[in-house]
Design a protein around this motif. Structure first.
Motif: not given
Length: 293
Positions: A97-111, A184-195
């Motif tokens: 979770a740490v890399p995605h702190v205080d970002k404008e947009i967080v995108i969560h996708l699941d495989l 970052t990826r945690y198992a099947d959870d993919l997370t992207f975040s933008l500044n």
């Protein structure tokens, strides 16, 4: 030749590489005993948080013991992609979770069907690429797969799912860098975040590209219920933790935990066991400690 070239473009002959005898030596058993193992699993279902059930394939005790040996003596020292945090030593839901702190947009996708979509063919190719000959790679694959894929419930499946997807994680990391995002990826959870405020267009471009990369690697995305795009004014959640300003348990969960602690201290009946309460205390302490690293 680079790591990815070796891993996904190996041209070794069928007889080259480490043998079954070498595998048996590492595992501390004879080659005949290793070849005699017949993988068997017990099938059962557990409830999913989102509803429904998840099928678990638990290896029988003899196979489970052998798989744990494989995990320690064959797979442990191999490196997964550094952006992968699930099932990896020194990583946790907090470090995911740490890399995605205080970002404008967080995108969560699941495989979808992550383990069952990771095929035995890919696993065997992986074992060949890391140095086992065709006979040993075939035997290794037989020991860690079931009906053509990774069984959810085998102790080797989480680590193998990370190792075999090094190329996918490399491609998704490159995609994130292209959009000045973090991945970052945690198992099947993919997370992207933008500044920066990127708008629907940039988020949609990322989602479309992830869908294409996942398809290339043999996976499909959940495109409806498990796809989330959250902005600063939303509650941004990554692997169950809030990341709007800092990594933390959701407010409702913190309030609930304080209430349970108060009941426990004052002798009132709680809705969870002492062991469960200790587990929640440990999680809260882990979040507090690791978010500062």
């Amino acid at each position: 030749m680079g790591f990815l070239s070796r891993l996904f473009g190996s041209s070794k002959g069928p007889s080259s590489g480490h043998t079954v005898d070498e595998l048996a030596r590492r595992l501390g058993i004879t080659s005949d005993a290793l070849r005699a193992v017949r993988p068997q699993y017990t099938r059962f279902n557990i409830p999913k948080r989102s509803g429904g059930t998840r099928e678990i394939l638990a290896p029988v005790p003899e196979l489970k013991k052998l798989q744990r040996q494989l995990l320690r003596r064959v797979l442990a020292k191999l490196k997964a992609h550094p952006n992968v945090t699930g099932f990896e030593r020194n990583f946790s839901i907090v470090s995911n979770a740490v890399p995605h702190v205080d970002k404008e947009i967080v995108i969560h996708l699941d495989l979808k069907d992550f383990f069952t979509s990771t095929t035995a063919k890919r696993i065997e190719q992986f074992f060949r690429a890391i140095g086992w000959n065709s006979d040993a790679a075939e035997l290794l694959t037989e020991l860690v797969t079931y009906k053509g894929s990774l069984p959810q419930g085998a102790p080797t499946s989480p680590r193998l799912s990370n190792l075999v997807n090094f190329k996918m994680d490399t491609r998704l990391t490159a995609l994130a860098e292209k959009f000045d995002a973090d991945y970052t990826r945690y198992a099947d959870d993919l997370t992207f975040s933008l500044n920066r405020v990127a708008g629907e267009v940039r988020a949609n471009e990322i989602i479309h590209a992830v869908k294409e990369i996942a398809r290339d690697e043999g996976y499909a995305l959940h495109m409806h219920k498990k796809l989330r795009i959250s902005r600063k004014h939303d509650r941004q959640i990554v692997t169950g933790l809030v990341v709007n300003k800092k990594v933390n348990l959701p407010r409702s969960r913190r309030r609930w935990l304080r209430a349970v602690e108060h009941h426990a201290k004052t002798g009132k009946q709680t809705t969870i066991t002492p062991q469960q309460l200790e587990g929640w205390r440990s999680l809260a302490a882990m979040v507090d400690a690791q978010r500062k690293i």
